[in-house]
Design a protein around this motif. Structure first.
Motif, PDB file in Angstrom:
ATOM      1  N   LEU A   1     -49.282  57.539  19.835  1.00 12.39           N
ATOM      2  CA  LEU A   1     -49.358  56.371  19.185  1.00 12.39           C
ATOM      3  C   LEU A   1     -48.306  55.443  19.522  1.00 12.39           C
ATOM      4  N   GLY A   2     -47.201  56.044  20.290  1.00 13.10           N
ATOM      5  CA  GLY A   2     -45.972  55.336  20.604  1.00 13.10           C
ATOM      6  C   GLY A   2     -45.018  55.497  19.280  1.00 13.10           C
ATOM      7  N   GLU A   3     -43.859  54.396  19.447  1.00 12.95           N
ATOM      8  CA  GLU A   3     -43.006  54.751  18.444  1.00 12.95           C
ATOM      9  C   GLU A   3     -43.660  54.108  17.260  1.00 12.95           C
ATOM     10  N   PRO A   4     -43.171  54.630  16.119  1.00  9.96           N
ATOM     11  CA  PRO A   4     -43.402  54.217  14.893  1.00  9.96           C
ATOM     12  C   PRO A   4     -42.997  52.700  14.413  1.00  9.96           C
ATOM     13  N   PRO A   5     -43.435  52.201  13.548  1.00 11.57           N
ATOM     14  CA  PRO A   5     -43.100  50.763  12.859  1.00 11.57           C
ATOM     15  C   PRO A   5     -41.776  50.646  12.834  1.00 11.57           C
ATOM     16  N   SER A   6     -40.874  49.673  13.070  1.00  7.98           N
ATOM     17  CA  SER A   6     -39.540  49.328  12.747  1.00  7.98           C
ATOM     18  C   SER A   6     -39.350  48.000  12.527  1.00  7.98           C
ATOM     19  N   TRP A   7     -38.121  47.946  11.541  1.00  9.79           N
ATOM     20  CA  TRP A   7     -37.916  46.580  11.246  1.00  9.79           C
ATOM     21  C   TRP A   7     -37.232  45.870  12.395  1.00  9.79           C
ATOM     22  N   LYS A   8     -36.936  46.469  13.461  1.00 12.46           N
ATOM     23  CA  LYS A   8     -36.301  45.690  14.711  1.00 12.46           C
ATOM     24  C   LYS A   8     -37.476  45.071  15.426  1.00 12.46           C
ATOM     25  N   ASN A   9     -38.782  45.395  15.186  1.00 10.55           N
ATOM     26  CA  ASN A   9     -39.761  44.799  15.901  1.00 10.55           C
ATOM     27  C   ASN A   9     -40.578  43.552  14.951  1.00 10.55           C
ATOM     28  N   THR A  10     -39.963  43.240  13.935  1.00 11.53           N
ATOM     29  CA  THR A  10     -40.328  42.345  12.876  1.00 11.53           C
ATOM     30  C   THR A  10     -39.819  40.758  13.612  1.00 11.53           C
ATOM     31  N   LEU A  11     -40.337  39.909  12.782  1.00 13.01           N
ATOM     32  CA  LEU A  11     -39.955  38.449  13.220  1.00 13.01           C
ATOM     33  C   LEU A  11     -38.342  38.302  12.948  1.00 13.01           C
ATOM     34  N   VAL A  12     -37.986  38.528  11.928  1.00 12.85           N
ATOM     35  CA  VAL A  12     -36.348  38.313  11.614  1.00 12.85           C
ATOM     36  C   VAL A  12     -35.460  38.752  12.690  1.00 12.85           C
ATOM     37  N   PHE A  13     -35.689  40.072  13.184  1.00 13.65           N
ATOM     38  CA  PHE A  13     -35.024  40.465  14.181  1.00 13.65           C
ATOM     39  C   PHE A  13     -35.198  39.731  15.674  1.00 13.65           C
ATOM     40  N   SER A  14     -36.397  39.315  15.924  1.00 12.68           N
ATOM     41  CA  SER A  14     -36.779  38.788  17.073  1.00 12.68           C
ATOM     42  C   SER A  14     -36.057  37.370  17.113  1.00 12.68           C
ATOM     43  N   LEU A  15     -35.919  36.888  15.920  1.00 10.58           N
ATOM     44  CA  LEU A  15     -35.260  35.564  15.767  1.00 10.58           C
ATOM     45  C   LEU A  15     -33.823  35.520  16.036  1.00 10.58           C
ATOM     46  N   VAL A  16     -33.249  36.364  15.951  1.00  7.82           N
ATOM     47  CA  VAL A  16     -31.794  36.533  15.819  1.00  7.82           C
ATOM     48  C   VAL A  16     -31.267  36.252  17.433  1.00  7.82           C
ATOM     49  N   PRO A  17     -31.905  37.017  18.267  1.00 10.60           N
ATOM     50  CA  PRO A  17     -31.230  36.695  19.586  1.00 10.60           C
ATOM     51  C   PRO A  17     -31.785  35.333  20.211  1.00 10.60           C
ATOM     52  N   MET A  18     -32.919  34.882  19.768  1.00 13.28           N
ATOM     53  CA  MET A  18     -33.370  33.349  20.266  1.00 13.28           C
ATOM     54  C   MET A  18     -32.629  32.480  19.533  1.00 13.28           C
ATOM     55  N   MET A  19     -32.309  32.483  18.294  1.00 10.59           N
ATOM     56  CA  MET A  19     -31.278  31.695  17.457  1.00 10.59           C
ATOM     57  C   MET A  19     -30.074  31.377  18.233  1.00 10.59           C
ATOM     58  N   ARG A  20     -29.531  32.717  18.716  1.00 16.51           N
ATOM     59  CA  ARG A  20     -28.240  32.666  19.283  1.00 16.51           C
ATOM     60  C   ARG A  20     -28.284  32.181  20.529  1.00 16.51           C
ATOM     61  N   GLU A  21     -29.574  32.363  21.537  1.00 20.93           N
ATOM     62  CA  GLU A  21     -29.360  31.719  22.883  1.00 20.93           C
ATOM     63  C   GLU A  21     -29.636  30.093  22.518  1.00 20.93           C
ATOM     64  N   PHE A  22     -30.320  30.093  21.539  1.00 23.01           N
ATOM     65  CA  PHE A  22     -30.607  28.231  21.401  1.00 23.01           C
ATOM     66  C   PHE A  22     -29.418  27.699  21.056  1.00 23.01           C
TER      67      PHE A  22
ATOM     68  N   LEU B  30     -40.553  37.349   4.408  1.00 18.87           N
ATOM     69  CA  LEU B  30     -41.666  37.664   3.716  1.00 18.87           C
ATOM     70  C   LEU B  30     -42.706  37.928   4.802  1.00 18.87           C
ATOM     71  N   VAL B  31     -42.811  37.044   5.928  1.00 17.64           N
ATOM     72  CA  VAL B  31     -43.430  37.347   7.226  1.00 17.64           C
ATOM     73  C   VAL B  31     -43.014  38.773   7.666  1.00 17.64           C
ATOM     74  N   SER B  32     -41.641  38.925   7.938  1.00 18.55           N
ATOM     75  CA  SER B  32     -41.462  40.195   8.721  1.00 18.55           C
ATOM     76  C   SER B  32     -41.758  41.338   7.828  1.00 18.55           C
ATOM     77  N   ALA B  33     -41.706  41.267   6.379  1.00 20.55           N
ATOM     78  CA  ALA B  33     -42.134  42.548   5.599  1.00 20.55           C
ATOM     79  C   ALA B  33     -43.768  42.606   5.593  1.00 20.55           C
ATOM     80  N   MET B  34     -44.340  41.484   5.538  1.00 18.58           N
ATOM     81  CA  MET B  34     -45.976  41.659   5.890  1.00 18.58           C
ATOM     82  C   MET B  34     -45.947  42.496   7.379  1.00 18.58           C
ATOM     83  N   GLN B  35     -45.409  41.878   8.281  1.00 18.66           N
ATOM     84  CA  GLN B  35     -45.589  42.334   9.605  1.00 18.66           C
ATOM     85  C   GLN B  35     -45.253  44.055   9.474  1.00 18.66           C
ATOM     86  N   TYR B  36     -44.219  44.603   8.860  1.00 16.70           N
ATOM     87  CA  TYR B  36     -43.779  45.923   9.048  1.00 16.70           C
ATOM     88  C   TYR B  36     -44.947  46.696   8.157  1.00 16.70           C
TER      89      TYR B  36
END
Length: 358
Positions: free
Chosen positions: A251-272, A162-168
């Motif tokens: 304006l730069g790159e358009p918004p992408s799902w890869k810049n949302t919370l869900v995608f940023s958490l995946v590498p962090m969770m893998r590292e953790f 939900l937070v990721s969708a709101m971010q996008y």
């Protein structure tokens, strides 16, 4: 005349009879209503009496008397008695060495005393069926525990999505608002007019280079007024499209799902997870301060050698640094010497990473 008098008498008698029936029906309804009111009043008074009686006792306190004995509210007296005897024989403090035996035996005895008495059981059933009438009892003896019906992991995943969708959506809407605001500015309108003039001039030069015959010029002139509006609209649309591309690039790159919370958490969770599970490769890479890409540039044989050194241990890492000549002030006053292998490798890795990024 006699027949007429007889008919009138019969009619009068019939009317009197009907009035009597109506009065009788009214009396019956009145009696029935009075009895119903009396029964309702008795029922209300019985409920009030039952409520007052039920509020006097604590019963099984925070426990349910039926659950303690393992019976149902619909169980008969003999089933309750049999369940109590079985539990009493099992948990009697003289027969059971368990330290909790005495406490449990007292609870079973208390539950049986409540359910064995018909009046007490009726009061307890009333309390269970009308909990809103006894708030103090349940506030005092309630467990106060909350057992969620949904798996917390599922709830957490839904919150992240939900937070990721709101971010996008927020970033997409912000970008759209910026574009709309830019199109309303005077600078944009000036750039649009200039671009339209340039495109019109280029189109005119292209037409002149191709050349047009006199007859074609006359035909073109006669239909010029009819096509002028459409050509201007097409020219404006083309200019707006070109400017929009320029604005998008600014304006730069358009918004992408890869810049949302869900995608940023995946590498962090893998590292953790790798750190928690003590994955040797990740721990070694982190100890050397290398990225995943830089670690991949190292030869497989050298990676195996580094893994065998267990560099995530501070003592091993310190010994490795001393061996490779990394850190320390011992050689500060000496003449410059050739960089160590570790420094050469790190420099090569940084160079390879920079080339890959370019």
């Amino acid at each position: 005349g006699g027949a007429g008098q007889g008919g009138a008498a019969w009619s009068t008698a019939w009317c009197a009879h009907m009035r009597s029936l109506r009065l009788l029906a009214v009396a019956v309804l009145a009696v029935a209503a009075a009895q119903e009111e009396e029964e309702e009043g008795d029922f209300k008074s019985e409920n009030a009496r039952r409520r007052d009686e039920a509020a006097k006792y604590t019963y099984c306190e925070e426990d349910n008397c039926y659950d303690l004995l393992g019976v149902k509210p619909t169980s008969l007296a003999f089933a309750i008695k049999r369940a109590y005897r079985r539990l009493a024989a099992e948990w009697h403090p003289d027969k059971n060495p368990d330290p909790m035996a005495r406490e449990k035996f007292q609870k079973f005895a208390n539950a049986y005393s409540v359910l064995a008495d018909t009046e007490m059981r009726a009061n307890y059933d009333y309390l269970l069926e009308h909990p809103m009438e006894f708030p103090m009892h349940f506030m005092r003896f309630g467990s106060g525990q909350y057992a969620p019906k949904t798996d917390p992991r599922v709830a957490l995943a839904l919150c992240v999505l939900l937070v990721s969708a709101m971010q996008y959506v927020y970033r997409h809407q912000t970008r759209a608002n910026l574009l709309a605001s830019a199109k309303q500015s005077r600078e944009y309108q000036a750039r649009l007019r200039l671009l339209m003039e340039q495109m019109a001039e280029a189109e005119k030069k292209g037409a002149d280079k191709k050349g047009v015959s006199g007859k074609a010029r006359q035909t073109s002139g006669s239909s010029k007024s009819s096509r002028k509006g459409g050509a201007a609209a097409e020219l404006r649309a083309a200019a707006e499209a070109q400017l929009e591309v320029e604005l998008e690039s600014e304006l730069g790159e358009p918004p992408s799902w890869k810049n949302t919370l869900v995608f940023s958490l995946v590498p962090m969770m893998r590292e953790f997870y790798a750190v928690i599970t003590k994955e040797p490769e990740t721990l070694t890479r982190r100890a050397l301060g290398l990225s995943a890409y830089q670690w991949g540039l190292i030869d497989a044989e050298e990676r195996e050698e580094l893994l065998g050194k267990e560099l995530w241990e501070s003592d091993n890492l310190e010994a490795y640094n001393e061996e490779m000549g990394i850190g320390g002030d011992a050689g500060a006053a000496q003449k410059p010497k050739k960089p160590s292998k570790a420094k050469q490798r790190k420099a090569a890795l940084r160079g390879g990473a920079a080339e890959a990024m370019d």
